[in-house]
Write an enzyme that holds these catalytic residues in place. Structure first.
Site, mmCIF file in Angstrom:
data_model
loop_
_atom_site.group_PDB
_atom_site.id
_atom_site.type_symbol
_atom_site.label_atom_id
_atom_site.label_comp_id
_atom_site.label_asym_id
_atom_site.label_seq_id
_atom_site.Cartn_x
_atom_site.Cartn_y
_atom_site.Cartn_z
ATOM 1 N N HIS A 30 64.490 94.190 10.414
ATOM 2 C CA HIS A 30 65.012 93.800 11.712
ATOM 3 C C HIS A 30 64.641 91.951 11.691
ATOM 4 O O HIS A 30 64.557 91.350 12.780
ATOM 5 C CB HIS A 30 64.120 93.997 12.821
ATOM 6 N N GLU A 46 78.070 101.876 15.366
ATOM 7 C CA GLU A 46 78.578 100.564 14.908
ATOM 8 C C GLU A 46 80.032 100.433 14.054
ATOM 9 O O GLU A 46 80.794 99.493 14.405
ATOM 10 C CB GLU A 46 77.451 99.907 14.321
#
Ligand SMILES: Cc1ncc(C[n+]2csc(CCOP(=O)(O)OP(=O)(O)O)c2C)c(N)n1
Ligand SMILES: [Mg+2]
Lengths: 320, 321
Positions: A120, A51
């Protein structure tokens, strides 16, 4: 009008913008559909799980004339790229005196309510609102999702598109053709006279459902969706509250330093809105905890319709 | 240190337990009894078991999103694991964590992790603590081939080698990160090749051969305990099932011949053959182990189902010490 899902609307936005502008490129570890088939492997890049570097590459390519779309997939993973977002993307244009534009779009899913637990299920848009230099969109319907994402891709600044997980399968009418929704324009989703509910993402539909129920009790609710968090359309929010005199702000992020806090401040610090207020500004947000896994706790942590309803009754009771 | 007969029998039992635990987790998820995401470890059992058989209780491990196997191999109680998957108060995290955030610090299992690469820095910290304590404890850091593309992997190898920390990096190269092959993600298919740049041994081992994994780990652990620093162990293996499921198992996009060829190299069938040939266990004894595992898992599910859901009044509990 045809009805499509939130996810389909987002996919259409990307595909249409890629057809329109060959400089739009995609980077992600995975894609919905098969964009490689239409656009080829040089414009559609499967990346390693990196990322930080991918976020920076999007920014760099944007500064060199491309219009990259970097999909972090979940906002969770963007934190691995925090340096690139906070120290680079948000500051690069200003810091270098406006020498170049950086038309990069960062996409991610956001929100809880689907049992994915702490890491999440986050809704951290206000963290990014705080970092001056990014534009931030947060749609609540398929039509807005498509229109805002297309605008984000065409925008010449870094834009972060927060896409609510719980809405992905929601369907709704989406106009045919080149449907654009301007960045920075809120929308009144239902008109009313007694209380304004400002809802974000998933909670727009929840607010509408509550409004429907309360209408039966004779309470008239106006529902406003900011749609964009930066820049925030304070005028539309203030106009609604000046009319109703009461406001409940609903979001699934915890209240501290939240988008809801920012909206409350924008309303309260405007003299005309302040004078029109008949009850304290009220927030309905998540509990200040990482989103717990167990359904019993997750339900308790996130706002529910009963919390919204209770808040509406309270501001009515507290009214002067 | 050669493996004892009981050591081998124990390893086989643990491998079977891991497999059956995850097969059951899939069924329970499909039935809607548990929530969230399930990342099955089926097919990779030899790695967790071969590695952890070299560890003592005070050694520590960090795990990944695919963490049930590491948890069981490090000695966690399947009843409390199951209760966690059920989101109940008797789960390891009192229902707050679920599958991807399961941990048992009492046995040195410092947590599954929902962030690819997220466990690496934590493992390095545990290894630093072990070095400072000077008791000869080691840390094992499990991670996938996908994680080797994260910056944290490279930072972790670098600093632990520079500081000679007692850590073993165990890369479970199961050929895929979600739907992407190793070849798509990396310039070369051997993750162990990175070791040279960081001045540590890099060893490739057949990750479906529990005895080979055990032997390679033994050497790496001994090196760490001696104070000679980290090693990178790459276990070539394969996951039998989908990457992850939520409500229903997703279709497998990998070539069927590839899946079949790896299933033919089943680490459990292979080790069963091994222990029979060595006279460690007879076929009836192995059958008895399987029955015992099945009964243990029935009991774990019953334990989980009997445990209450957490009360909403505990929502704010555990935030601060
Ligand atoms: C930082 C981060 N990026 C992306 C993801 C989404 N994700 C979860 S598991 C996974 C694949 C990981 O592959 P690998 O490391 O090889 O482990 P495996 O799943 O094969 O066990 C991805 C991309 C994540 N959890 N964390
Ligand atoms: Mg992998």
């Amino acid at each position: 009008m045809r009805e499509i899902s939130f996810q389909q609307a987002l996919d259409e936005a990307v595909a249409e913008e890629m057809r329109r502008d060959p400089r739009v490129i995609l980077m992600a570890t995975d894609f919905t559909g098969d964009p490689v088939k239409e656009f080829g492997p040089s414009r559609v890049r499967f990346t390693p799980i990196s990322e930080a570097v991918v976020t920076g590459m999007g920014l760099g390519a944007a500064g060199c004339g491309f219009r990259p779309i970097v999909n972090w997939r979940m906002v969770t993973f963007s934190f691995v790229a925090m340096d690139q977002v906070v120290n680079q993307a948000s500051k690069i244009r200003y810091m270098f005196g406006g020498q170049a534009d950086f038309p990069v779009t960062y996409r991610c899913t956001t929100g809880g309510g689907i049992g994915l637990a702490a890491q999440h299920s986050q809704s951290p848009y206000s963290m990014w609102m705080h970092v001056a230099g990014l534009k931030i969109v947060l749609p609540s319907t398929p039509a807005d999702a498509k229109g805002l994402l297309k605008s984000a891709i065409r925008d010449d600044n870094p834009v972060v598109s927060f896409e609510c997980s719980r809405l992905m399968t929601a369907t709704g009418p989406v106009p045919d053709g080149d449907h654009l929704v301007p960045i920075g324009v809120a929308e009144v989703k239902r008109t009313g006279t007694d209380v304004t509910i400002v809802g974000l993402a998933y909670y727009v539909a929840e607010a509408l459902a509550v409004a429907e129920e309360l209408a039966r009790e004779g309470i008239s609710i106006e529902v406003v969706d900011p749609r964009t968090l930066v820049p925030m359309d304070a005028d539309t929010l203030r106009a609604s509250v000046r009319k109703t005199g009461r406001v409940v702000i609903v979001d699934e992020a915890p209240a501290t330093c939240s988008a809801a806090a920012e909206i409350a401040a924008l309303l309260a610090e405007d003299p005309e809105t302040f004078r029109a207020l008949r009850a304290p500004v009220r927030r309905v947000c998540a509990a200040p905890v990482p989103v717990p896994y167990s359904p019993s706790l997750e339900r308790a942590a996130l706002p529910g319709r009963e919390d919204i309803t209770a808040a509406v009754h309270e501001v009515l009771k507290q009214s002067v | 240190m050669a493996l004892s007969t009981t050591g081998m029998a124990q390893m086989l039992r643990t491998m079977i337990l891991i497999r059956e635990f995850d097969e059951r987790a899939i069924r329970l998820r499909v039935a809607g009894k548990i929530y969230g995401a399930v990342h099955p470890y089926v097919g990779q059992e030899a790695v967790a078991v071969g590695v952890c058989a070299n560890l003592t209780r005070s050694d520590r491990v960090t795990s990944t999103h695919r963490g049930h196997g590491h948890c069981i191999a490090k000695g966690a109680d399947v009843r409390r694991m199951m209760a966690e998957l059920f989101g109940r108060v008797d789960g390891y995290c009192k229902g707050k964590g679920g599958s991807m955030h399961i941990a048992d610090f009492a046995v040195g299992m410092l947590g599954a992790n929902g962030i690819v690469g997220g466990g690496l820095p934590i493992a390095c910290g545990a290894a630093l603590a072990a070095q400072l304590e000077g008791k000869g404890d080691v840390t094992v850091c499990f991670f996938g081939d996908g994680a080797a593309a994260e910056g944290e992997f490279h930072e972790a190898l670098n600093i632990t080698s520079a500081w000679k920390l007692p850590i073993v990096f165990v890369c479970e190269n199961n050929q895929y990160a979600a739907n992407n092959t190793v070849a798509v993600q990396h310039p070369g298919v051997d993750i162990a090749a990175h070791a040279g740049a960081y001045h540590m041994p890099g060893v490739i081992v057949d990750g479906n051969d529990v005895l080979a994994v055990h032997a390679a780990t033994e050497e790496a652990v001994a090196r760490a305990r001696r104070g000679d620093g980290p090693s990178l162990l790459e276990c070539k293996t394969y996951r039998w099932h989908f990457h992850a499921m939520r409500n229903t198992p997703p279709p497998d996009t990998r070539p069927p011949e590839e899946i079949a060829s790896w299933k033919a190299r089943d680490p459990i069938a292979r080790f069963e053959r091994d222990v029979r040939e060595r006279g460690v266990l007879s076929a009836p004894e192995i059958r008895a182990i399987r029955e015992r595992v099945s009964a243990d898992l029935d009991e774990a599910v019953a334990f989980a189902e009997a445990s209450p859901f957490p009360d909403a009044k505990d929502l704010l509990v555990d935030m601060y010490a």
